[in-house]
Structure formats: C-alpha cells, structure tokens
Design a protein around this motif. Sequence first.
Motif, PDB file in Angstrom:
ATOM      1  N   HIS A 166      -3.121  -9.481  -8.369  1.00  0.00           N
ATOM      2  CA  HIS A 166      -2.180 -10.603  -8.838  1.00  0.00           C
ATOM      3  C   HIS A 166      -3.053 -12.018  -9.259  1.00  0.00           C
ATOM      4  O   HIS A 166      -3.903 -11.968  -8.236  1.00  0.00           O
ATOM      5  CB  HIS A 166      -0.837 -11.026  -8.241  1.00  0.00           C
ATOM      6  N   THR A 206      -2.141   7.229  -1.730  1.00  0.00           N
ATOM      7  CA  THR A 206      -3.623   6.677  -1.786  1.00  0.00           C
ATOM      8  C   THR A 206      -4.489   6.918  -0.532  1.00  0.00           C
ATOM      9  O   THR A 206      -5.580   6.561  -0.476  1.00  0.00           O
ATOM     10  CB  THR A 206      -3.654   5.067  -2.108  1.00  0.00           C
ATOM     11  N   ASP A 259       5.364 -12.113  -2.963  1.00  0.00           N
ATOM     12  CA  ASP A 259       5.429 -12.009  -1.425  1.00  0.00           C
ATOM     13  C   ASP A 259       5.092 -13.081  -0.632  1.00  0.00           C
ATOM     14  O   ASP A 259       5.528 -13.523   0.529  1.00  0.00           O
ATOM     15  CB  ASP A 259       4.511 -10.820  -0.996  1.00  0.00           C
ATOM     16  N   GLY A 295       4.372  -9.927  -7.281  1.00  0.00           N
ATOM     17  CA  GLY A 295       3.649 -11.181  -7.239  1.00  0.00           C
ATOM     18  C   GLY A 295       4.221 -12.359  -6.610  1.00  0.00           C
ATOM     19  O   GLY A 295       3.812 -13.652  -6.377  1.00  0.00           O
ATOM     20  N   PHE A 352      -4.493  12.847  -9.417  1.00  0.00           N
ATOM     21  CA  PHE A 352      -5.383  11.927 -10.093  1.00  0.00           C
ATOM     22  C   PHE A 352      -6.144  11.137  -9.030  1.00  0.00           C
ATOM     23  O   PHE A 352      -5.512  10.881  -8.104  1.00  0.00           O
ATOM     24  CB  PHE A 352      -4.571  10.998 -11.166  1.00  0.00           C
ATOM     25  N   ASN A 404      -8.003   7.795  -9.979  1.00  0.00           N
ATOM     26  CA  ASN A 404      -8.356   6.956 -10.874  1.00  0.00           C
ATOM     27  C   ASN A 404      -8.364   7.398 -12.198  1.00  0.00           C
ATOM     28  O   ASN A 404      -7.297   8.322 -12.646  1.00  0.00           O
ATOM     29  CB  ASN A 404      -9.631   6.099 -10.663  1.00  0.00           C
ATOM     30  N   ILE A 432      -5.119  -2.253  -1.335  1.00  0.00           N
ATOM     31  CA  ILE A 432      -5.626  -3.186  -2.675  1.00  0.00           C
ATOM     32  C   ILE A 432      -4.517  -3.620  -3.399  1.00  0.00           C
ATOM     33  O   ILE A 432      -4.764  -4.527  -4.066  1.00  0.00           O
ATOM     34  CB  ILE A 432      -6.659  -2.198  -3.375  1.00  0.00           C
ATOM     35  N   GLY A 433      -3.499  -2.910  -3.555  1.00  0.00           N
ATOM     36  CA  GLY A 433      -2.406  -3.081  -4.694  1.00  0.00           C
ATOM     37  C   GLY A 433      -2.127  -4.579  -4.668  1.00  0.00           C
ATOM     38  O   GLY A 433      -1.926  -5.026  -5.668  1.00  0.00           O
ATOM     39  N   ASP A 459       7.073  -3.208  -0.825  1.00  0.00           N
ATOM     40  CA  ASP A 459       6.527  -2.901  -2.311  1.00  0.00           C
ATOM     41  C   ASP A 459       7.681  -3.093  -3.367  1.00  0.00           C
ATOM     42  O   ASP A 459       8.725  -2.929  -3.280  1.00  0.00           O
ATOM     43  CB  ASP A 459       6.121  -1.292  -2.058  1.00  0.00           C
ATOM     44  N   THR A 512       0.847  -1.242   0.015  1.00  0.00           N
ATOM     45  CA  THR A 512      -0.156   0.011   0.034  1.00  0.00           C
ATOM     46  C   THR A 512       0.776   1.247  -0.113  1.00  0.00           C
ATOM     47  O   THR A 512       1.881   1.221   0.636  1.00  0.00           O
ATOM     48  CB  THR A 512      -0.941  -0.040   1.253  1.00  0.00           C
ATOM     49  N   ASN A 513       0.318   2.357  -0.630  1.00  0.00           N
ATOM     50  CA  ASN A 513       1.337   3.464  -0.936  1.00  0.00           C
ATOM     51  C   ASN A 513       0.568   4.630  -0.161  1.00  0.00           C
ATOM     52  O   ASN A 513       0.052   5.625  -0.770  1.00  0.00           O
ATOM     53  CB  ASN A 513       1.304   3.867  -2.300  1.00  0.00           C
TER      54      ASN A 513
HETATM   55  N1  LIG Z   1      -3.792   9.823  -5.479  1.00  0.00           N
HETATM   56  C1  LIG Z   1      -4.593   8.721  -5.738  1.00  0.00           C
HETATM   57  N2  LIG Z   1      -5.114   8.125  -4.434  1.00  0.00           N
HETATM   58  C2  LIG Z   1      -5.991   7.105  -4.805  1.00  0.00           C
HETATM   59  C3  LIG Z   1      -6.355   6.492  -6.036  1.00  0.00           C
HETATM   60  C4  LIG Z   1      -5.660   7.331  -7.121  1.00  0.00           C
HETATM   61  O1  LIG Z   1      -6.178   7.033  -8.123  1.00  0.00           O
HETATM   62  N3  LIG Z   1      -4.734   8.257  -6.937  1.00  0.00           N
HETATM   63  N4  LIG Z   1      -7.156   5.590  -5.992  1.00  0.00           N
HETATM   64  C5  LIG Z   1      -7.965   4.794  -4.756  1.00  0.00           C
HETATM   65  C6  LIG Z   1      -8.270   3.797  -4.998  1.00  0.00           C
HETATM   66  S1  LIG Z   1      -9.452   3.326  -5.975  1.00  0.00           S
HETATM   67  C7  LIG Z   1      -7.823   2.712  -4.278  1.00  0.00           C
HETATM   68  S2  LIG Z   1      -8.266   1.244  -4.366  1.00  0.00           S
HETATM   69  C8  LIG Z   1      -6.917   2.868  -3.331  1.00  0.00           C
HETATM   70  C9  LIG Z   1      -5.535   1.894  -3.432  1.00  0.00           C
HETATM   71  O2  LIG Z   1      -4.844   1.933  -2.480  1.00  0.00           O
HETATM   72  P1  LIG Z   1      -3.397   1.193  -2.483  1.00  0.00           P
HETATM   73  O3  LIG Z   1      -3.677   0.033  -2.324  1.00  0.00           O
HETATM   74  O4  LIG Z   1      -2.554   1.729  -1.498  1.00  0.00           O
HETATM   75  O5  LIG Z   1      -2.777   1.437  -3.830  1.00  0.00           O
HETATM   76  P2  LIG Z   1      -2.214   0.808  -5.184  1.00  0.00           P
HETATM   77  O6  LIG Z   1      -1.484   1.954  -6.075  1.00  0.00           O
HETATM   78  O7  LIG Z   1      -3.329   0.125  -5.840  1.00  0.00           O
HETATM   79  O8  LIG Z   1      -1.310  -0.333  -4.721  1.00  0.00           O
HETATM   80  C10 LIG Z   1      -0.271  -0.093  -3.682  1.00  0.00           C
HETATM   81  C11 LIG Z   1       0.895  -0.592  -4.104  1.00  0.00           C
HETATM   82  O9  LIG Z   1       1.047  -1.913  -4.173  1.00  0.00           O
HETATM   83  C12 LIG Z   1       1.895  -2.393  -4.876  1.00  0.00           C
HETATM   84  N5  LIG Z   1       2.066  -3.755  -5.486  1.00  0.00           N
HETATM   85  C13 LIG Z   1       1.849  -4.234  -6.615  1.00  0.00           C
HETATM   86  N6  LIG Z   1       1.957  -5.427  -6.794  1.00  0.00           N
HETATM   87  C14 LIG Z   1       2.481  -5.969  -5.372  1.00  0.00           C
HETATM   88  C15 LIG Z   1       3.129  -7.015  -5.150  1.00  0.00           C
HETATM   89  O10 LIG Z   1       2.986  -8.102  -5.601  1.00  0.00           O
HETATM   90  N7  LIG Z   1       3.529  -7.073  -3.714  1.00  0.00           N
HETATM   91  C16 LIG Z   1       3.421  -6.008  -2.944  1.00  0.00           C
HETATM   92  N8  LIG Z   1       3.981  -5.902  -1.738  1.00  0.00           N
HETATM   93  N9  LIG Z   1       3.157  -4.819  -3.496  1.00  0.00           N
HETATM   94  C17 LIG Z   1       2.495  -4.693  -5.021  1.00  0.00           C
HETATM   95  C18 LIG Z   1       2.043  -1.174  -6.085  1.00  0.00           C
HETATM   96  O11 LIG Z   1       3.416  -1.145  -6.443  1.00  0.00           O
HETATM   97  C19 LIG Z   1       1.802   0.049  -5.293  1.00  0.00           C
HETATM   98  O12 LIG Z   1       2.630   0.730  -4.734  1.00  0.00           O
HETATM   99  O13 LIG Z   1      -6.004   4.059  -3.559  1.00  0.00           O
HETATM  100  C20 LIG Z   1      -7.207   5.429  -3.713  1.00  0.00           C
HETATM  101  N10 LIG Z   1      -6.473   6.534  -3.580  1.00  0.00           N
END
Ligand SMILES: Nc1nc2c(c(=O)[nH]1)N[C@H]1C(S)=C(S)[C@@H](COP(=O)(O)OP(=O)(O)OC[C@H]3O[C@@H](n4cnc5c(=O)[nH]c(N)nc54)[C@H](O)[C@@H]3O)O[C@H]1N2
Length: 700
Positions: free
Chosen positions: A311, A184, A232, A230, A594, A596, A306-307, A206, A179-180
């Motif tokens: 996979h 996010t 972890d 993919g 942004f 999405n 969610i990230g 990540d 998660t970032n």
């Molecule tokens: N600024 C901004 N904020 C947002 C959004 C946006 O579009 N922009 N979208 C919103 C939405 S809909 C959602 S669902 C949330 C999502 O929130 P997060 O789940 O935090 O975001 P993601 O970028 O989907 O994924 C997080 C991280 O997962 C990593 N990742 C990918 N594959 C793997 C893996 O195999 N292992 C590990 N350890 N990490 C992996 C990616 O590199 C990414 O940095 O964010 C929300 N917030």
Amino acid sequence: MATRTVHGTCHHDCPDSCGWSVTVDDSAGAAPVAVKLRGNPDHPYSAGELCPKVNRFLDRVYSPDRVLHPLRRIGPKGSGQFEEITWDDALAEIATRLHAVIDEHGAQAVLPFSDAGNQSLLAMMGLSGRFFGHMGATKLDRNICGPTVGAGMRMTNGTGRGMDALELEHSQLILLWGTNTRLTNRHLWPTIETARSRGARLVVVDPIRTITAEAIDPDRGDRFIQPLPGTDIAMMLAMMHVIIRDGLTDDAWIGEHTEGYDELRGAVADWTPTRAAVVTDVDADVIEQLAIDYATVRPAGIRTLIGAEHHENGAMFFRTLACLPALTGAWAERGGGIAKSVGSYADDLVDVVDVVRPDLEVAGGRSPARTLNMSRLGRILTTPHAGEPAGAGISAFVVWNCNPLVIVPNAELIRAGFERDDLFTVVHEQFLTDTAQYADIVLPATTQIESDDVVLPWGHLWVGWNAAAIAPPGEACSNTELFRRLAAAMGYTEPSLFDDDATLLRDALPGVDLDELRRVGWIRAPYPADGRPFGDGRFDTPSGRVEFASDQLERMGQPRVPTFVAPREGPAGDPDLAARYPLQLLTPKHHTRFLNSGYSQLPKHGPAEGGPFVELVADDAAARGLADGALARVWNDRASVALPVRITDRLRPGVAAIPFGWWRHQHPDGKVANSLTNDTLTEWGGGVAYSDTLVEIEAL
Ligand SMILES: Nc1nc2c(c(=O)[nH]1)N[C@H]1C(S)=C(S)[C@@H](COP(=O)(O)OP(=O)(O)OC[C@H]3O[C@@H](n4cnc5c(=O)[nH]c(N)nc54)[C@H](O)[C@@H]3O)O[C@H]1N2
Ligand SMILES: Nc1nc2c(c(=O)[nH]1)N[C@H]1C(S)=C(S)[C@@H](COP(=O)(O)OP(=O)(O)OC[C@H]3O[C@@H](n4cnc5c(=O)[nH]c(N)nc54)[C@H](O)[C@@H]3O)O[C@H]1N2
Ligand code: SF4
Ligand SMILES: [Mo]
C-alpha cells in the motif's frame, strides 16, 4: 536400479527454504535421472514436508515445455514464434546488439531486470552485479518484496531485524497481521499450533478471511479482524491511544529505551477507537479489546510478512506497528515483539560486496550508473531517452529470475513497452513465460537440482546447501554461467567476471566452513541465545533507542510520528476516482499449488486450481446484476480484464479480489491481474502499492 540420494534446498521466493532429498538413478549408460524428490526429514525447519507446489518439482524439471536450447524470435513480438539457434549464435547476436545500443545511447540504455525467481546466493547475487556494473548499465531497484517492511521498521528501531518466528512458540497472544501463514509460510504453522496447545490465543488481521483466518476458534478467545485494506495504521493508533489511556504502558521500559514518547502521546490523543472505527470499519469495541489484550496477555508476539507493504502507506504501516511492542515493553520478554523476515541474520555470514563487487563499475570506466525502480517498468519502457523517470530511454532489456509481465503492476503499460520494435529483449528462463514470449532471444536456464548453490533463507535461520543432483538437460545453464558467457561474448577481460562458482561461494561466505555446510546440509545464522533480539534494550537508531518521534523521517519530508494517511487511490484518498471505481481490488497469493507466477503453466498445477476469477460479496454482485460464474469485466483507467465472477463471503462489501499468478493464455481476454494494479510507490522505502487499486465491475 542404482540410486543415490542428493540433498538440496528449495530456491523459491518463499519464507520456508525447505530441505529436500533427490533420488538419482545412475543406471549404467544413461545420464543420471532424478526419479524422486521429497522433503528431507532431518531438515531442522521443514522436517520432511515440502508443499503442493514443490511436491511435483520433477514435473517441472522434466516438463516437455521446458526451454532447453537458445531461441531466436521469428514472428511478431509476443507471438511466441521462435527458432532454435546455437549458444554461439545467440551470444554473438546479443553482444552485437548490446554493443550497438551502448555505442548509440550509452550503457545506461541497458536495463537488467531480475527478482528472486531463484533466491539462492549464486543465482540471485552471483556475477550479474559485476557484469552489469562493469558495463555501466542502469541499476535496478529490486523493491517489490520486502525492503519496504525493513524501511518502515528501521525508522522506529533503527534496524529491520526482529524475532525469529519460531520464538512465537513462547507467546501467549499471537497476532498474524497481514500474513496468510497457512498458505504462504506453511511450515511455521506447527509452531503456532504448539503455542496454542500451551494456551496461546490467536488474532488474525486481514481484509480477506483467508485460510489462516479460518483457523481461528472464537471459543478459545481467538479473533478475526477484517479492516478495510490500507487502514490498519488507524487501528494501531487507536490501540496506542487505549494502552496509554488505560495506563497499560511499561513506563520503566519506555523511560529507558525510547525517545519521543510525549510526542507520540500527543499524536494518538485524538485517535479514539470510535474515530478508528470510522476509518477501518472495524467496531470500536473490537479495537478497544484488541488493545487491552495486546497489552495484558503476555508475551504478545506479532507475526507479519509482506502483504501489508503493498500500500502507499506500507512503510508507515511497519513503522507504526513497531511502536506497539515498545509501548508495552514486549521486547523484554521471550515470545514478545515482532517476527518478520529474518534474512538479515543470514546476511551476517555473507560478504555481499565480494559477490557483487560494486568497485567494478569504476573499473569499467563508464559513467556512474543510475538506478530505476522495477515497479515502474511500464513507465520506464515507454519513456523516450531523456524523459522521466530519470531519463529512462531503455533500448536493451535483459531478464532472468523474473516474469515481469505477470508480476509487476500496471502490466499493460509494460506490454506496450515490450512491443516496441526498437527494444532488444533477452530472457533467460526455464519456460516460455508471458515475458519470454516477447523476447528477441530466449536462453535456457537450469532448475535448482542442476547446480550447486547456497540458500540464504528469510523465514528462518537455517542457511542451506544445495547440491546439484543431475546435469543440466539440453543446453540449459545456470545464472552465473550465463554471465560468464555474456562477459566473454562482450569481449570483457576483467578476471573477476569469470570467477567460478566455488570461488564465488568462498568469497561470499568468508565466515562459513563450506565443507561442513556441504556435509551437514545447513548451518544456523547467529541469533541471540535467549531468543530476544532487543533483550539488552539497545536499538540501532541515531539515539540508540526506539524512536516514537523520528528526526530522520522529518528530514525525509515525512511525519515525525506515526500518522495515518489514506492511500491516494482509495475511497478516502480520492472520492472522485472512487465514485467511478467504487471497489477496492486485492490481488493476493491464493493458490496452494502456485508460487507467484511460476507454476500455473504446469498441467498438475494450473488446471487443478481451476482458473482465475474475480471474487466479491453477494450484495456487491447483486447491485451490479452479476451472477456467480457469469463472465464480467473488471476495469479501471489502466485496463479492462474479463473474468468469471465468484460470489464469496470471505471479503467485505466494497472489496474485490483476483488471484495473481495466472498467465495471459489462462485469462479469457489475455489480460492478467496485474493489468489493473497501481504502480504508485510507497511513501518511502521504494515499494509499490499493488493493493491500492480501485476498479468497477459489470456483466459482460
Ligand atoms: N502458496 C504460495 N506461497 C507463497 C507465495 C505464493 O505465491 N504462493 N509467494 C511467496 C512470496 S514471494 C511472499 S513475499 C510471501 C508473502 O507472504 P504473505 O505476506 O503472508 O502473503 P501475501 O498474500 O502477500 O499477503 C498476506 C495478506 O496480506 C493481506 N493484506 C493486504 N492488504 C492488507 C492490509 O491493508 N492490511 C492487512 N492487515 N492485511 C492486508 C492480504 O489479504 C493477504 O491475505 O509468500 C510466499 N509464499
Ligand atoms: N498483483 C500482485 N503482484 C505481485 C504480488 C502480489 O501479491 N500480487 N507479489 C509480488 C511479490 S511479493 C513477488 S516476490 C513477485 C514475484 O515475482 P517473480 O520474481 O517473477 O516470481 P516467480 O514467479 O517466483 O519467478 C519468476 C521466474 O523465475 C524463473 N526462474 C526460477 N529459477 C530460475 C533460475 O535459476 N534462473 C532463471 N534465469 N530463472 C529462474 C521461473 O521459471 C519464473 O518464471 O511478484 C510480485 N507481484
Ligand atoms: S516453495 Fe516454500 S514451502 Fe514449498 S518447498 Fe519451497 S520453500 Fe518449501
Ligand atoms: Mo515476495
């Protein structure tokens, strides 16, 4: 200027569901105008701050590019040529076309398509389910974001529930795993900083060194771990191996609250850190130390969103992750456990059945509706009647709250479907998105400040009221109003298809005092007072315990115990494919401005972020003769996308990344990030493997 302040809640698909305040100018004579929109300082979670997306929300509301009237297509599909028509004409045409489709092919040839473009209760779950249920249309499996996390965790804990992320304040070790947060989920960051100020150490896992990973401080014992995408699960198996080998388990807790410990022990016996190092490309001693830290620095809280579900093994990722706190007894401690989406706590307040009324399918007297997975849209729209998947054959397509051409994987196949002359497409939107450009009829949608609603958050527990601040501009209408109008146009008479918004909210939130919610602006969903979701050690699995071994999974044809299976579209899963396409492609959320696909079109958003690009490390670029800034072709069997190269040190060798969310006109050759991505479904849970995508890159 006579102004007043109206309080609302952000509707975006974002964990933060911030509270905002709109200043409205009511000067005599003119229609009320929103002149300012700011964070509401009293909001218990967001505390006055919004974000770089929504700080300029009024630019969106008053954008000259907003769709304000119904439009009918007059050029070829996708040309973006439309003429303005009246609502009456639009509704009459839609009803005629839908009836013709239903008469010829049955109501299952109608596919409703939506996601969480507006995740408010009415906008997302209001009358659409009743309307399409009554019609007998195909149902949509909205599995693109989140359900796979829950489906994975449920196999271990019997529920997708976990900690409220604010409880991380009590943790001494915080693992941000896939998660970032700073991008996010930015309003959680102050909680992380509070924990750090109390001595907590931070670990970020990540494949990309994100802005969140940049926040680690190695001098304080923080760590950034960068596995191959993919993989972890192999690291988790090795962590469990070390924890068991070194006697760091909480045997009393395991004995009382878990099942299948011996099977788990057998399953991880061979998973030495050295073996996991080969799979993940993370040093064995880093994995070893992570395991020891996880078991000994207490309380240890894992934050994930969610990230990692994107996979093929996404559900297994969360099933396996959920075993870690059970091994160490972390759930017994405040600040220990896993914090993911907490949407299901708010669900306790909601009677979804009353919103959606599935009984109306029966009342409609039509054949039982089938369900198709939204991630397969390209395959669905290019399948003839009675073909696979599940006899697709879709002749009418109704979209709201979503921009599938930009956000669904394998997008060029979707475009091929959209171009079909015999597909009738209706899109209810605020803007002429890539998807809307292919519509036969576009209908104007309201923004969040134009109708009352309630926001059920998934990142925190504060259910928010949203009050309309201004009247809908032009002829825009809300999602519920759209379905009332469509029901009337179709000639339906079932009374509950016409329930007004106040009735819908009252029926949907039976336990909530709506007057109080309106007055205060928020109420907190019920959550255990001591902060521990499983403090009593009871779980919702068939055995009532954490299931390290799962009969349910075995019945589903899945491994009983946590198991690493390499994604099929990956270097280990398909060496032949990987020989042709040696780079793993990630397409994450990247831009602070942004959300999405929803902001790249606005002049203060897209241009300020520059434009799309493909990132890779210097060695991978040099091996392909790619210079920084040069135009390159990124391709696989699904598509070819032209993009400028950005050389980076955020990635690992063998991994490339393209930010997602840009529209076709912002891409040099009109193809987008999702033109390349994989629409394979997750092993279970119905999610999709965007991030198991292989590509090759060459100079153009
Ligand atoms: N600024 C901004 N904020 C947002 C959004 C946006 O579009 N922009 N979208 C919103 C939405 S809909 C959602 S669902 C949330 C999502 O929130 P997060 O789940 O935090 O975001 P993601 O970028 O989907 O994924 C997080 C991280 O997962 C990593 N990742 C990918 N594959 C793997 C893996 O195999 N292992 C590990 N350890 N990490 C992996 C990616 O590199 C990414 O940095 O964010 C929300 N917030
Ligand atoms: N490659 C790649 N693809 C991804 C992801 C990724 O990380 N990488 N993330 C995935 C995830 S987690 C998600 S959640 C999806 C998000 O994908 P979408 O659900 O499509 O998300 P948005 O772009 O936020 O919103 C879609 C549209 O909803 C419209 N909208 C907003 N409010 C309303 C309203 O009240 N009524 C109507 N009718 N329309 C409205 C907006 O104008 C916008 O165009 O993308 C997914 N796609
Ligand atoms: S998009 Fe997210 S962070 Fe931004 S205002 Fe909305 S809920 Fe808050
Ligand atoms: Mo999402």
